[in-house]
Design a protein around this motif. Sequence first.
Motif, mmCIF file in Angstrom:
data_model
loop_
_atom_site.group_PDB
_atom_site.id
_atom_site.type_symbol
_atom_site.label_atom_id
_atom_site.label_comp_id
_atom_site.label_asym_id
_atom_site.label_seq_id
_atom_site.Cartn_x
_atom_site.Cartn_y
_atom_site.Cartn_z
ATOM 1 N N ARG A 218 0.831 -1.214 0.000
ATOM 2 C CA ARG A 218 0.000 0.000 0.000
ATOM 3 C C ARG A 218 0.857 1.252 0.000
ATOM 4 N NH1 ARG A 218 -3.260 -2.096 4.032
ATOM 5 N NH2 ARG A 218 -5.193 -2.876 3.157
ATOM 6 N N LYS A 219 1.897 1.236 0.865
ATOM 7 C CA LYS A 219 2.767 2.431 0.973
ATOM 8 C C LYS A 219 3.562 2.640 -0.304
ATOM 9 C CE LYS A 219 3.417 2.769 5.905
ATOM 10 N NZ LYS A 219 3.852 1.652 6.740
ATOM 11 N N ILE A 220 4.187 1.568 -0.792
ATOM 12 C CA ILE A 220 5.056 1.701 -1.978
ATOM 13 C C ILE A 220 4.270 2.217 -3.184
ATOM 14 C CG2 ILE A 220 6.502 0.429 -3.646
ATOM 15 C CD1 ILE A 220 7.045 -1.595 -1.332
ATOM 16 N N HIS A 221 3.049 1.687 -3.351
ATOM 17 C CA HIS A 221 2.309 2.008 -4.583
ATOM 18 C C HIS A 221 1.218 3.054 -4.363
ATOM 19 C CE1 HIS A 221 4.408 -1.163 -6.670
ATOM 20 N NE2 HIS A 221 4.200 -1.924 -5.609
ATOM 21 N N GLY A 222 1.123 3.563 -3.159
ATOM 22 C CA GLY A 222 0.118 4.597 -2.866
ATOM 23 C C GLY A 222 -1.282 4.088 -3.147
ATOM 24 N N ALA A 223 -1.531 2.782 -2.858
ATOM 25 C CA ALA A 223 -2.838 2.196 -3.183
ATOM 26 C C ALA A 223 -3.671 2.025 -1.929
ATOM 27 C CB ALA A 223 -2.636 0.847 -3.847
ATOM 28 N N GLU A 224 -4.978 2.227 -2.107
ATOM 29 C CA GLU A 224 -5.901 2.059 -0.983
ATOM 30 C C GLU A 224 -6.274 0.574 -0.844
ATOM 31 O OE1 GLU A 224 -10.038 4.226 -0.513
ATOM 32 O OE2 GLU A 224 -8.542 5.389 -1.635
ATOM 33 N N ASN A 225 -6.622 -0.033 -1.976
ATOM 34 C CA ASN A 225 -7.124 -1.416 -1.974
ATOM 35 C C ASN A 225 -6.249 -2.322 -2.836
ATOM 36 O OD1 ASN A 225 -9.455 -0.676 -0.439
ATOM 37 N ND2 ASN A 225 -10.265 0.257 -2.315
ATOM 38 N N ILE A 226 -6.237 -3.609 -2.448
ATOM 39 C CA ILE A 226 -5.422 -4.570 -3.201
ATOM 40 C C ILE A 226 -6.309 -5.717 -3.670
ATOM 41 C CG2 ILE A 226 -3.475 -6.184 -3.041
ATOM 42 C CD1 ILE A 226 -2.424 -4.390 -0.712
ATOM 43 N N LEU A 227 -6.407 -5.899 -4.992
ATOM 44 C CA LEU A 227 -7.118 -7.069 -5.512
ATOM 45 C C LEU A 227 -6.105 -8.213 -5.526
ATOM 46 C CD1 LEU A 227 -9.597 -8.434 -6.803
ATOM 47 C CD2 LEU A 227 -8.845 -7.552 -9.004
ATOM 48 N N LEU A 228 -6.398 -9.245 -4.730
ATOM 49 C CA LEU A 228 -5.428 -10.314 -4.510
ATOM 50 C C LEU A 228 -5.879 -11.576 -5.244
ATOM 51 C CD1 LEU A 228 -2.938 -11.238 -2.829
ATOM 52 C CD2 LEU A 228 -4.540 -11.861 -1.020
ATOM 53 N N VAL A 229 -5.020 -12.079 -6.131
ATOM 54 C CA VAL A 229 -5.356 -13.296 -6.881
ATOM 55 C C VAL A 229 -4.663 -14.478 -6.208
ATOM 56 C CG1 VAL A 229 -5.347 -14.411 -9.142
ATOM 57 C CG2 VAL A 229 -5.551 -11.913 -8.981
ATOM 58 N N LYS A 230 -5.488 -15.447 -5.754
ATOM 59 C CA LYS A 230 -4.953 -16.649 -5.102
ATOM 60 C C LYS A 230 -5.097 -17.812 -6.081
ATOM 61 C CE LYS A 230 -6.811 -14.830 -0.828
ATOM 62 N NZ LYS A 230 -7.528 -15.111 0.400
ATOM 63 N N LYS A 231 -4.777 -19.030 -5.621
ATOM 64 C CA LYS A 231 -4.821 -20.163 -6.582
ATOM 65 C C LYS A 231 -6.239 -20.406 -7.115
ATOM 66 C CE LYS A 231 -0.445 -22.071 -6.356
ATOM 67 N NZ LYS A 231 0.299 -22.101 -5.058
ATOM 68 N N ASN A 232 -7.248 -20.394 -6.208
ATOM 69 C CA ASN A 232 -8.610 -20.668 -6.704
ATOM 70 C C ASN A 232 -9.632 -19.617 -6.305
ATOM 71 O OD1 ASN A 232 -8.072 -23.232 -7.949
ATOM 72 N ND2 ASN A 232 -7.684 -23.942 -5.845
ATOM 73 N N GLU B 60 -10.241 -2.249 6.138
ATOM 74 C CA GLU B 60 -11.143 -2.899 7.106
ATOM 75 C C GLU B 60 -10.911 -4.397 7.197
ATOM 76 O OE1 GLU B 60 -13.931 -1.830 8.936
ATOM 77 O OE2 GLU B 60 -13.455 0.251 8.502
ATOM 78 N N GLY B 61 -10.130 -4.965 6.284
ATOM 79 C CA GLY B 61 -9.923 -6.415 6.290
ATOM 80 C C GLY B 61 -10.018 -6.963 4.881
ATOM 81 N N GLU B 62 -10.254 -8.262 4.799
ATOM 82 C CA GLU B 62 -10.245 -8.911 3.491
ATOM 83 C C GLU B 62 -11.656 -9.276 3.070
ATOM 84 O OE1 GLU B 62 -7.369 -12.053 3.327
ATOM 85 O OE2 GLU B 62 -7.896 -12.575 1.258
ATOM 86 N N LEU B 63 -12.021 -8.841 1.894
ATOM 87 C CA LEU B 63 -13.334 -9.172 1.350
ATOM 88 C C LEU B 63 -13.170 -10.361 0.416
ATOM 89 C CD1 LEU B 63 -16.338 -8.234 0.583
ATOM 90 C CD2 LEU B 63 -15.242 -7.182 -1.362
ATOM 91 N N PHE B 64 -13.791 -11.486 0.781
ATOM 92 C CA PHE B 64 -13.700 -12.646 -0.095
ATOM 93 C C PHE B 64 -15.084 -13.270 -0.218
ATOM 94 C CE2 PHE B 64 -12.562 -13.795 4.209
ATOM 95 C CZ PHE B 64 -13.405 -14.855 4.472
ATOM 96 N N PHE B 65 -15.251 -14.097 -1.230
ATOM 97 C CA PHE B 65 -16.559 -14.705 -1.442
ATOM 98 C C PHE B 65 -16.735 -15.938 -0.562
ATOM 99 C CE2 PHE B 65 -19.118 -18.046 -3.288
ATOM 100 C CZ PHE B 65 -20.340 -17.389 -3.342
ATOM 101 N N HIS B 66 -17.929 -16.059 0.025
ATOM 102 C CA HIS B 66 -18.305 -17.261 0.756
ATOM 103 C C HIS B 66 -19.833 -17.300 0.738
ATOM 104 C CE1 HIS B 66 -19.054 -20.002 4.077
ATOM 105 N NE2 HIS B 66 -17.869 -20.484 3.783
ATOM 106 N N PRO B 67 -20.445 -18.488 0.619
ATOM 107 C CA PRO B 67 -21.919 -18.493 0.566
ATOM 108 C C PRO B 67 -22.586 -17.962 1.839
ATOM 109 C CG PRO B 67 -21.031 -20.734 0.363
ATOM 110 C CD PRO B 67 -19.864 -19.806 0.354
ATOM 111 N N ASN B 68 -21.826 -17.811 2.918
ATOM 112 C CA ASN B 68 -22.340 -17.211 4.150
ATOM 113 C C ASN B 68 -23.688 -17.788 4.553
ATOM 114 O OD1 ASN B 68 -20.150 -15.457 4.496
ATOM 115 N ND2 ASN B 68 -20.976 -14.094 2.940
#
Length: 262
Positions: free
Chosen positions: A43-57, A65-73
Motif C-alpha cells: 500500500r505504501k510503496i504504490h500509494g494504493a488504498e485497496n489490493i485485488l489479490l489473486v490466489k490459486k482458486n 477494514e480487512g479482506e473481502l472474499f466470497f463465501h456463501p455465508n
Amino acid sequence: MGNFIVTTIRKPNAATENLAMELAEKLGGRFVIREDFSFDALRKIHGAENILLVKKNSLSVVTVEGELFFHPNTAHLRIKNLRGGEGDRLIDALKISTGSKVLDCTLGLGSDAIVESFIAGAAGKVIALEINPLIAEVVSYGLKNFSDDSPHILEAMRRVEVVNADCKDFLKTCADKSFDAVYFDPMFRRPIQKSSGLNPIRPLADSKPLTPEIIREACRVAKFRVVMKEHSGSKEFERLGFKIAGGGKYSSIAFGVIDLAD
Ligand SMILES: C[S@@+](CC[C@H](N)C(=O)[O-])C[C@H]1O[C@@H](n2cnc3c(N)ncnc32)[C@H](O)[C@@H]1O
C-alpha cells in the motif's frame, strides 16, 4: 472504488499471475509483482488504498477494514432450511417460485442472489447487479469457482449472472415487465454494527440512497413485486412507497414490498 493495485499470493503459479495481469487490464488497475511484501508495505510503496489479490482458486480484496472474499455465508443455512420445508423472509417477500425471473439490484456478497437462484431453479433466471467493479469481480469469480459446498448450492451459485452496473442505468435498459420481481438491499441508512458479515464490504460498497426515480423504473420492469430490505423502522420504506411485509416481528431488519398486482 479507490486507488487499487492487483497482485498475487507470495508464490504464484503461471495461471495465477496471468489472471492477475488480465484482471488489472480489464479493471484499469496496476499489476504489481508481489515478491515478499506485506499488504501494508505494498500500500505504501504504490500509494494504493485497496489490493485485488489473486490466489490459486479465489480472488479477494484487501481493504483497510480487512479482506473481502466470497463465501456463501448465510445462503448455506437458508437453503438448508428451505429444503427442510421452512420459509425464508426474502423469498416470501419476493413471492418467487420455480421458473421466476429475478433482478437483484444489489449483489453485495451474493447470499441473497444465491437463495433467489436456488428457488428460481434452472428454469428461472437471476441477474444480479453490482456497482463496484472490485466487489463484482470477487463475487462473480467466487460464484463461478467456489467448490466447497453441496451440489444444489453450487448449482444455484453457478446460475447467478453478475453484471457490473449501476441499477439506475441497467433498469433503464430493461423492457416493461421483463422480470417477475426486482429486489434492492442497499447499504442501510443506519448500519447495524453487529452485522459484521458486511464489515469488509463497507469501504468499497456504494452507500448512495435509492431514489424515487429508481423505484419507479423498478415498478415498470417488475411484473409482480418490488422488494427492499432495510432497518426495521427505517423511514426509507415510507419515503420510497413500500409497505412493510409481515413476519420477522423481533428482527432488526424488515422487508418492504410494492405489490404491482394490487
Ligand atoms: C447491503 S449490500 C447487498 C448484500 C446482498 N444482498 C447479499 O446478500 O450479500 C449492498 C450492495 O449493493 C451495491 N450497490 C449500492 N448501490 C448500487 C447501485 N446503484 N447499483 C448496483 N449496486 C449497488 C453496494 O456496492 C453493495 O455491494
